[in-house]
Design an enzyme around this catalytic site. Structure first.
Site, PDB file in Angstrom:
ATOM      1  N   CYS A 148      45.875  40.899  45.054  1.00 51.80           N
ATOM      2  CA  CYS A 148      45.011  39.728  45.167  1.00 51.80           C
ATOM      3  C   CYS A 148      45.771  38.573  45.827  1.00 51.80           C
ATOM      4  CB  CYS A 148      44.457  39.358  43.791  1.00 51.80           C
ATOM      5  SG  CYS A 148      43.051  38.235  43.867  1.00 51.80           S
TER       6      CYS A 148
ATOM      7  N   HIS B 118      42.501  44.589  41.265  1.00 51.50           N
ATOM      8  CA  HIS B 118      43.610  44.436  40.322  1.00 51.50           C
ATOM      9  C   HIS B 118      43.899  45.704  39.519  1.00 51.50           C
ATOM     10  CE1 HIS B 118      44.120  39.971  40.416  1.00 51.50           C
ATOM     11  NE2 HIS B 118      42.926  40.074  40.994  1.00 51.50           N
TER      12      HIS B 118
ATOM     13  N   GLU C  18      46.445  46.236  37.743  1.00 48.48           N
ATOM     14  CA  GLU C  18      47.148  45.922  36.485  1.00 48.48           C
ATOM     15  C   GLU C  18      46.191  45.598  35.337  1.00 48.48           C
ATOM     16  OE1 GLU C  18      46.466  43.887  38.743  1.00 48.48           O
ATOM     17  OE2 GLU C  18      46.578  41.782  38.155  1.00 48.48           O
TER      18      GLU C  18
END
Lengths: 249, 83
Positions: free
Chosen positions: A106, A215, A217
């Protein structure tokens, strides 16, 4: 430091590489550094916190530049972060013979394009709204340092959340990316931001530097990922740990 | 105190989502004469003292390296303004 998963059992990650050190960079305004560090630990690595103003890069085996709004996205997203002292060191290490693996997520992707580690740039979403959704991506290149634990063509669902997510580059650059297999991820089903050719993420020619808008994560732990079960993002972090011990698929 | 004005615009081939939103809003307010809007940025660099060629050159370099991203933007104007 070891994180016990809140739900699910990752006590024995597939890679078992407790020695690998993955740096996670924090700029003023970074939001997702804690989640990125946690993802590294859940995959079996050791997360090392790095500060943007550091003038030396400590002994790390890979780097994650996480998402957020570094420097408030002032000027352009990633534009000021790119000139942080630590970024010079990261750019040198990524371009060196050692080819330090670097993942930009991002805002981290935006920092990598502003640093010229990756081509193109991100502009405001074509619909002008901030968007937050579970997003399906297709893994187009599974030979990079960060994608080797995925199957080619595999569809994964991870979180997308951004305002400046529209990937743009000139036609020549886009043709080069396509021709060299450097489109790492493409949006599937719906292009959420107007990105050229549905591109969600790209890699450099060497495959050690990867950037994407969604994302991974945030999709590493059952109970908290997309649909409350998804862990499709964990493969990024097990991939780099596999890369670091010279493993392949 | 002199200032150096730097104007940066999105490249013509890059869709400008903000400009598009503005052009959509204009007719709702009765401004019906405009068929397109592109939104750029204006920077004002204050200079203590004289704007020498070297200072102007620094401004041009700053405009190309930090103030604009050549992938998506053009520096369309670098100009000295005396107050």
């Amino acid at each position: 430091m070891t994180d016990l998963p809140l739900i699910g059992d990752y006590a024995t990650p597939s890679t078992e590489l407790s020695g690998a050190r993955v740096g996670v960079v924090t700029f003023p305004g970074t939001l997702d550094d804690r989640d990125a560090a946690r993802a590294v630990r859940l995959a079996g690595g050791e997360a090392v916190s790095l500060w943007h103003a550091d003038t030396e890069l400590p002994d790390v085996d890979a780097i994650v530049i996480p998402g957020g709004f570094s420097y408030g996205d002032y000027l352009r997203a990633g534009a000021i972060s790119r000139f942080a002292p630590l970024m010079d060191k990261i750019v040198d290490a990524a371009n060196s013979d050692a080819k330090l693996p670097v993942l930009g997520i991002c805002n981290g992707f935006q920092v990598l394009t502003e640093s010229h580690l990756l081509p193109g740039s991100m502009i405001k979403n074509d619909h002008l709204k901030f968007i937050c959704r579970d997003q399906v991506l297709r893994v187009e290149n599974n030979s990079t340092a960060w994608t080797n634990q995925y199957e080619s063509g595999q569809e994964i669902t991870i979180v997308l959340k951004n305002q400046d997510g529209q990937y743009v580059a000139d036609e020549k650059t886009l043709d080069e990316l396509e021709g060299e297999g450097r489109v790492a991820f493409r949006y599937v089903g719906w292009n959420p931001n107007g990105s050229r050719r549905d591109i969600a993420g790209i890699t450099n020619a060497a495959g050690n530097v990867v950037g994407l808008m969604p994302h991974p994560e945030h999709a590493v732990e059952a109970g908290y990922g997309p649909d409350h079960t998804g862990t499709d993002g964990l493969g990024f972090f097990t991939s780099v740990l596999t890369t670091l011990v010279g493993g392949t698929k | 105190m002199p200032r150096i004005v730097v104007d940066v615009m999105p490249k013509p081939e890059i869709l400008d989502p903000q400009g598009k939103a503005i052009v959509g809003a204009l007719p709702r307010l009765g401004f019906d004469a405009f068929s397109g809007v592109r939104q750029g940025k204006r920077f004002e660099l204050n200079v203590d003292g004289e704007v020498t060629d070297a200072v102007l050159q620094q401004a041009r370099e700053a405009a190309e390296t930090l103030l604009s991203n050549p992938v998506i933007e053009d520096v369309v104007n670098v100009q000295v303004v005396e107050d």
